[in-house]
Design an enzyme around this catalytic site. Structure first.
Site, short mmCIF file in Angstrom:
data_model
loop_
_atom_site.label_atom_id
_atom_site.label_comp_id
_atom_site.label_asym_id
_atom_site.label_seq_id
_atom_site.Cartn_x
_atom_site.Cartn_y
_atom_site.Cartn_z
N THR A 161 -11.02 5.76 11.17
CA THR A 161 -10.88 5.06 12.45
C THR A 161 -10.38 5.99 13.55
OG1 THR A 161 -8.81 4.23 11.61
CG2 THR A 161 -10.64 2.69 11.62
N LYS A 220 0.85 -1.19 0.00
CA LYS A 220 0.00 0.00 0.00
C LYS A 220 0.89 1.24 0.00
CE LYS A 220 -2.44 1.65 3.68
NZ LYS A 220 -2.30 3.11 3.73
N ASP A 234 -3.50 4.42 -1.84
CA ASP A 234 -4.45 4.90 -0.84
C ASP A 234 -4.39 6.42 -0.72
OD1 ASP A 234 -6.22 4.99 1.31
OD2 ASP A 234 -4.72 4.34 2.78
N LYS A 267 -7.42 8.38 -0.77
CA LYS A 267 -8.68 8.82 -0.15
C LYS A 267 -9.26 10.09 -0.78
CE LYS A 267 -7.77 6.68 4.35
NZ LYS A 267 -6.38 6.22 4.29
N ASP A 307 -13.83 15.06 -3.40
CA ASP A 307 -13.97 16.35 -4.07
C ASP A 307 -15.25 16.31 -4.90
OD1 ASP A 307 -13.41 18.90 -5.27
OD2 ASP A 307 -11.27 18.51 -5.13
N ARG A 319 3.51 -1.21 10.48
CA ARG A 319 4.65 -1.28 11.39
C ARG A 319 5.01 -2.68 11.90
NH1 ARG A 319 2.26 3.85 14.38
NH2 ARG A 319 0.44 2.87 13.43
O1 C5P Z 1 1.50 0.59 10.95
P1 C5P Z 1 0.06 0.18 10.85
O2 C5P Z 1 -0.11 -1.32 10.65
O3 C5P Z 1 -0.78 0.72 11.96
O4 C5P Z 1 -0.41 0.85 9.49
C1 C5P Z 1 -1.73 0.78 9.04
C2 C5P Z 1 -1.87 1.46 7.72
O5 C5P Z 1 -3.26 1.45 7.37
C3 C5P Z 1 -1.43 2.91 7.68
O6 C5P Z 1 -0.93 3.15 6.37
C4 C5P Z 1 -2.70 3.67 7.92
O7 C5P Z 1 -2.70 4.95 7.34
C5 C5P Z 1 -3.72 2.78 7.20
N1 C5P Z 1 -5.11 2.95 7.62
C6 C5P Z 1 -5.54 2.77 8.93
N2 C5P Z 1 -6.87 2.94 9.24
C7 C5P Z 1 -7.74 3.27 8.28
C8 C5P Z 1 -7.32 3.43 6.96
C9 C5P Z 1 -5.99 3.27 6.67
O8 C5P Z 1 -4.76 2.45 9.80
N3 C5P Z 1 -9.04 3.39 8.57
#
Ligand code: C5P
Length: 237
Positions: free
Chosen positions: A124, A33, A60, A62, A65, A216
């Site tokens: 979220t 992603k 991604d 998002k 507009d 992460r």
């Molecule tokens: O590091 P981590 O596993 O928390 O990363 C989650 C990824 O998913 C990040 O790129 C974050 O921006 C994305 N994301 C999220 N919640 C959402 C939409 C996207 O954590 N509702």
């Protein structure tokens, strides 16, 4: 589409990104992603490079507009031959339809397969109290998420991106064909960082998730490939 594990490449620049990918024996098999951080710095060429390697890409950005602007922007993203991309469902029925038209037109121009169009319902990071006081949405967060998922499904979106905890609700509202792609994934011994509504890969599978996004827990691991394998085993059950 198989139920993918999508690695969130939340990196500053392409150097760090490719150094990371090259720690895998077969980076070409990965699904990644790319978000705003990397895309806004490197531009579309980062996507072209990843696709040339054979990597599948969830772009991604998002989009949110007026319909015409979103349609034309999606046409450009469609030309990049990505496999998934995102909009905000709150943009409304016409914007969602326009996004889909743009994606289809862009991928047709390169003889490609249109990306799956995923909608964000409520971020979220938004709490129910915030949604009610700031957006003046008086229903519950769950009700708003379900409503926006239905709206997205009825107007051509292929799925949503949300916490896995919301997956059963969304499948119930929009049907089991509707893709629920879920970030907020942690192994039992991982730190939760800033995420709140988290699940393990196994829990996400049990909740009916159609794909997980993991950042992460893989990118910051001492051995990313080993972390990926552990998550894969747990995810595939
Ligand atoms: O590091 P981590 O596993 O928390 O990363 C989650 C990824 O998913 C990040 O790129 C974050 O921006 C994305 N994301 C999220 N919640 C959402 C939409 C996207 O954590 N509702």
């Amino acid at each position: 589409m198989m139920r993918p594990i999508i690695i969130a490449l939340d990196f500053k620049n392409q150097q760090i990104c490719f150094d990371f990918l090259n720690r895998f024996t077969h980076p070409e098999d990965l699904f990644v992603k790319v978000g705003m951080e990397l895309f806004y710095f490197e531009g579309p060429s980062i996507i072209t490079k990843l696709r040339k390697m054979g990597v599948k890409v969830f772009l991604d950005l998002k989009l949110y507009d007026i319909p015409h602007t979103v349609e034309k922007a999606m046409e450009q993203l469609g030309r990049l031959d990505v496999q998934m991309t995102t909009i905000h469902a709150a943009g409304g029925s016409e914007m969602i339809q326009a996004a889909k038209r743009g994606l289809v037109a862009g991928s047709k121009a390169i003889n490609g397969t249109p990306a799956k169009l995923l909608a964000v319902t409520q971020l979220t990071s938004t709490s129910e109290a915030q949604m009610q006081s700031e957006q003046l949405v008086s229903v519950s967060l769950k009700k708003s998420v379900t409503h926006l998922a239905k709206l997205a499904a009825a107007n051509g979106a292929d799925g949503t991106i949300s916490s896995a905890l919301e997956t059963p609700l969304i499948h119930e509202a929009a049907g089991n064909q509707f893709l629920c792609i879920n970030p907020g994934i942690r192994l039992k011994n991982n730190s939760t960082d800033d995420q709140k509504r988290i699940t393990t890969p196994a829990q996400a599978r049990e909740l009916g998730s159609n794909g997980i996004v993991v950042g992460r827990a893989i990118t910051q691991a001492e051995d990313p490939q080993a972390a990926y394998q552990i998550i894969k085993q747990e995810w595939e059950g």
